[in-house]
Structures are given as structure tokens and as C-alpha cells.
Design a protein around this motif. Structure first.
Motif, short mmCIF file in Angstrom:
data_model
loop_
_atom_site.label_atom_id
_atom_site.label_comp_id
_atom_site.label_asym_id
_atom_site.label_seq_id
_atom_site.Cartn_x
_atom_site.Cartn_y
_atom_site.Cartn_z
N LEU A 70 -14.05 19.90 53.22
CA LEU A 70 -13.39 19.12 52.57
C LEU A 70 -12.18 19.61 51.86
O LEU A 70 -11.14 18.79 51.97
CB LEU A 70 -14.39 18.72 51.24
CG LEU A 70 -15.53 17.73 51.50
CD1 LEU A 70 -16.44 17.89 50.28
CD2 LEU A 70 -14.96 16.42 51.79
N ARG A 71 -12.07 20.99 51.69
CA ARG A 71 -11.10 21.64 50.84
C ARG A 71 -9.68 21.84 51.94
O ARG A 71 -10.00 22.18 52.87
CB ARG A 71 -11.13 22.88 50.28
CG ARG A 71 -12.40 22.75 49.02
CD ARG A 71 -12.80 23.88 48.65
NE ARG A 71 -11.52 25.04 48.29
CZ ARG A 71 -11.27 24.75 47.16
NH1 ARG A 71 -12.17 24.10 46.14
NH2 ARG A 71 -10.28 25.68 46.69
N ALA A 72 -8.57 21.44 51.36
CA ALA A 72 -7.32 21.93 52.20
C ALA A 72 -7.17 23.32 52.42
O ALA A 72 -6.39 23.50 53.51
CB ALA A 72 -6.14 21.45 51.39
N ASP A 73 -7.89 24.06 51.64
CA ASP A 73 -7.90 25.75 52.10
C ASP A 73 -8.79 25.95 53.04
O ASP A 73 -9.06 27.27 53.28
CB ASP A 73 -7.56 26.30 50.57
CG ASP A 73 -8.70 26.35 49.87
OD1 ASP A 73 -9.65 25.73 50.22
OD2 ASP A 73 -8.72 26.98 48.66
N ASP B 175 -12.76 14.88 43.38
CA ASP B 175 -11.63 13.94 43.75
C ASP B 175 -11.09 14.50 45.18
O ASP B 175 -10.63 13.55 45.97
CB ASP B 175 -10.31 14.47 42.88
CG ASP B 175 -10.64 14.04 41.42
OD1 ASP B 175 -11.50 13.00 41.09
OD2 ASP B 175 -9.80 14.70 40.64
N VAL B 176 -11.83 15.68 45.63
CA VAL B 176 -11.58 15.98 46.92
C VAL B 176 -12.38 14.98 48.19
O VAL B 176 -11.69 14.42 49.23
CB VAL B 176 -11.80 17.48 47.04
CG1 VAL B 176 -11.70 17.79 48.53
CG2 VAL B 176 -11.06 18.25 46.52
N PRO B 177 -13.71 15.09 47.90
CA PRO B 177 -14.55 14.02 48.88
C PRO B 177 -13.85 12.67 48.70
O PRO B 177 -13.88 11.88 49.61
CB PRO B 177 -15.73 14.28 48.69
CG PRO B 177 -16.01 14.80 47.25
CD PRO B 177 -14.66 15.73 47.12
N ILE B 178 -13.57 12.25 47.56
CA ILE B 178 -12.87 10.75 47.35
C ILE B 178 -11.84 10.50 48.02
O ILE B 178 -11.60 9.36 48.77
CB ILE B 178 -12.97 10.65 45.87
CG1 ILE B 178 -14.08 10.54 45.17
CG2 ILE B 178 -12.04 9.28 45.46
CD1 ILE B 178 -15.03 9.49 45.55
N ALA B 179 -10.84 11.59 48.40
CA ALA B 179 -9.57 11.60 49.22
C ALA B 179 -9.98 11.42 50.53
O ALA B 179 -9.48 10.77 51.17
CB ALA B 179 -8.88 12.87 48.61
N ALA C 261 -17.94 8.59 41.02
CA ALA C 261 -16.63 9.16 41.27
C ALA C 261 -16.02 7.94 42.09
O ALA C 261 -14.67 7.60 42.05
CB ALA C 261 -16.65 10.55 42.08
N MET C 262 -16.65 7.33 42.94
CA MET C 262 -16.12 6.20 43.56
C MET C 262 -15.84 5.02 42.74
O MET C 262 -14.70 4.69 43.04
CB MET C 262 -17.10 5.71 44.86
CG MET C 262 -17.56 6.63 45.98
SD MET C 262 -18.73 5.69 47.26
CE MET C 262 -19.89 6.92 47.49
N ARG C 263 -16.71 4.77 41.98
CA ARG C 263 -16.21 3.64 40.90
C ARG C 263 -15.25 4.08 40.22
O ARG C 263 -14.25 3.21 40.04
CB ARG C 263 -17.53 3.23 40.14
CG ARG C 263 -17.50 2.14 39.23
CD ARG C 263 -18.68 1.76 38.73
NE ARG C 263 -19.68 1.08 39.46
CZ ARG C 263 -21.01 1.43 39.46
NH1 ARG C 263 -21.39 2.58 39.00
NH2 ARG C 263 -21.50 0.87 40.39
#
Length: 345
Positions: A259-262, A272-276, A317-319
Motif C-alpha cells: 500500500l505504502r509509497a515507500d 487514507d492510504v488504502p482509500i487512495a 474511512a470509505m464513507r
């Protein structure tokens, strides 16, 4: 408990029951360490999913925190792999026999709906890596008779069928050759039997071979977006376009290193990361092509979810991100049910 039932694309519960010698699955029913058991499934709204049989490596090979270099794994001895695969499938069947009120092995979308209507967890039997299947595919037919309805031709190990991607950060999944002749036979036979072919661990050449051979929707049960996290296990935009064209599906993997950009394993990863990733997948695949594929009991997941009991946190978080309730229900349940109906029956 969430108001939405959740059908999930991947968990490794059977591995841990097998490793602990819990052949009856008592830990699932009574409570256990890890991510998934019946009490927490009830609390989190988990109503079913793909239950994987995965053969562990002969030795405990460490995985670095940041996968800047490829991690390779040795192949498995086929007879041992077949035996352990059957043992894990047997655990799932014993669990069903012991508590039919709580768990049902399902071989169709109708079975899943029936299980949900009576309050049982709906389990699709999945084989992650086909080391226990020989080139004549006899074992495939035996596993199918036992209830197998989904498989991945490879994990990260090479098999007689295909090449899995090594766990590596910062490069594309375009690593190694595609399907072998046996692999092409496997994909065709899965199509004839109504077995879903999971693309999650295939390298890119293998992905495109399946896309050419199969007339079924393309499915990655537990993968994420390469553009947001350049891990070999994640899907490029071109792959996502092909999945969309086939009316296929991707299940969001909760593993923080995917998931993470790093590419780091970090339990404090924000939701917020899985939501993206979900938002990106929705843009590429549409509202019918995105679901969940947690990798419960197989990966480090965000502490904000923590276990199957934490699924309502992801839904919240989705909502908060503006996903309406009809879309959330598609992601949590409807999309997997529709895909299973189209591919498995």
C-alpha cells in the motif's frame, strides 16, 4: 458490527491452523491469535471469503523491511505440496462438518447467498500456488471434487506452470517468462471446470498469457496499484485496463508493504492510504470492478483495522472519503458475488 456484509478475496487462516496442529479448526471457532476467527468475524461483519491453502517454505526465510532487492524462494517437492494442500483442504471440510451453522464450503454464488441467509461464513476453497498439481492435471480434478473453485498458478516460487514475481520494491512485475505449456493447459482446464484463475502472484508475462488464453474475466484477488506503490505484486495501469476490458475485478490487499509509497511494513499506516488505492482502482475499473482482498493472517495490516473485527473502520474511512452506501456495499459484497457468479457459477 458493520451494516454491510463483507466478502473477502484472501486469507491464510488454514496455514496457521495447519502449522499449529489444529486440524479441527477449534481456534477459529473459539478464538485465536492472528487476524481471523469466528467471534471477531461476527463483530466485523465478515460473511465469507476465499480461504487459501498455501504451502510454507521448507525454511523460514526472512523478508526485509524494505524490499529494495529481490527475495527468491526455492521450489517445493510436488508430493509434499500435494499432501499438505489436501491436509489444509481437509481442515476446512472438518470445520464445516463440525459447525455447519457457522461455516459452509461454497462452490457457487447461490451457495454463498444461502450460507449468508442462515448466518454461516461462506468459504470458497482457494489454492495459492499449484506445486502439488502435476503436468497431467490429475490432482486438479481431485481438488475440484473436494470443492476447489479458485487457484493461483504460482506464489513467489517458480512452478511447472508459471513464474511468480519475487517480492521486490521499486520495479515492475515484468520479471521473467510467461506460462509454460503446462500452464496454458492449466488455465484452459480451469476454464472448463469453472475454477477462477487468480493473477495476484503471476509476473506480467504470465498475466498477458492468461489474458490471451482465457475468455473469463481477469481477476486479482489480493493486489493493489503499482502507480501508488511500485511493488512487483501490484498491478500496472496497463494491467488494470485489461482487467477492466474483461469486466474483471481486483480485491484490495491490506498489506502495508503493498500500500505504502515507500514499500515499508508499517502498522501505523493511515487508512487514507488504502482509500487512495480504492479510489484509483475505481477510476480504472469502475464501480463493479473493485472489492476487498485483505490477506488476513498473511500480512502486516494497518493497526487501524487490526483484525477482521476492524473492518468497520475501513468502511467508516470509505464513507468519510465520500463513498456512498451503494458503492460501499458493492465493494464489500456485491462485486465479489457477481464475479463469482460469472466465473464459477
Amino acid at each position: 458490527m458493520t451494516e454491510f456484509p463483507v466478502f473477502d478475496g484472501h486469507n491464510d487462516l488454514l496455514l496457521h491452523l495447519w502449522l499449529s496442529g489444529d486440524r479441527a479448526g477449534d481456534g477459529f471457532f473459539d478464538g485465536r491469535a492472528g487476524h481471523l476467527d469466528l467471534p471477531r468475524a461476527r463483530a466485523g461483519g465478515f460473511a465469507g471469503g476465499f480461504f487459501a491453502s498455501w504451502i510454507p517454505n521448507p525454511e523460514d526465510l526472512p523478508e526485509p523491511e524494505n524490499l529494495a532487492a529481490a527475495v527468491s524462494y526455492p521450489g517445493l517437492e510436488p508430493n509434499r505440496a500435494a499432501r499438505i494442500s489436501l491436509q489444509m483442504m481437509g481442515i476446512l471440510r472438518r470445520m464445516e462438518r463440525a459447525r455447519p451453522d457457522a461455516l459452509q464450503v461454497c462452490t457457487s454464488a447461490a451457495d454463498i447467498e444461502a450460507a449468508r441467509s442462515r448466518g454461516a461464513i461462506a468459504a470458497i476453497m482457494h489454492l495459492e500456488g499449484c506445486e502439488g498439481i502435476g503436468p497431467d492435471l490429475d490432482e486438479l480434478h481431485l481438488f475440484h471434487a473436494a470443492g476447489l473453485r479458485s487457484l493461483g498458478p504460482v506464489w513467489a516460487r517458480e512452478t511447472i506452470f508459471a513464474h511468480g514475481v519475487p517480492f521486490r520494491f521499486g520495479v515492475t512485475p515484468d520479471i521473467g517468462p510467461g506460462l509454460t505449456d503446462a500452464g496454458r493447459r492449466l488455465v484452459r482446464e480451469c476454464g472448463a471446470l469453472g475454477i477462477l484463475v487468480d493473477l495476484s502472484h503471476l509476473n506480467e508475462a504470465g498475466f498477458w498469457d492468461v489474458a490471451r488464453i482465457s475468455d473469463r474475466p481477469l481477476v486479482a484477488t489480493h493486489s493493489n496499484v503499482h502507480a501508488l506503490c511500485p511493488m512487483t505484486r501490484n498491478l500496472t495501469d496497463r494491467q488494470l485496463d485489461a482487467i477492466a476490458e474483461s469486466k474483471g475485478l481486483v480485491g484490495l490487499n491490506f498489506a502495508t508493504s503493498f500500500l505504502r509509497a515507500d514499500g515499508r511494513k508499517d502498522a501505523e499506516t493511515s487508512l487514507d492510504v488504502p482509500i487512495a488505492h480504492l479510489a484509483y482502482l475505481l477510476d480504472k475499473l469502475g464501480e463493479d470492478g473493485v472489492a476487498l482482498g485483505s490477506d488476513f493472517d498473511g500480512a502486516q495490516i494497518p493497526s487501524a483495522i487490526g483484525s477482521v473485527a476492524g473492518l468497520p473502520a475501513l468502511i467508516d474511512a470509505m464513507r468519510k472519503a465520500g463513498f456512498g452506501d451503494p458503492l460501499i456495499r458493492r465493494i464489500c459484497w456485491d462485486n465479489w458475488l457477481g464475479l463469482i457468479g460469472r466465473v464459477i457459477g
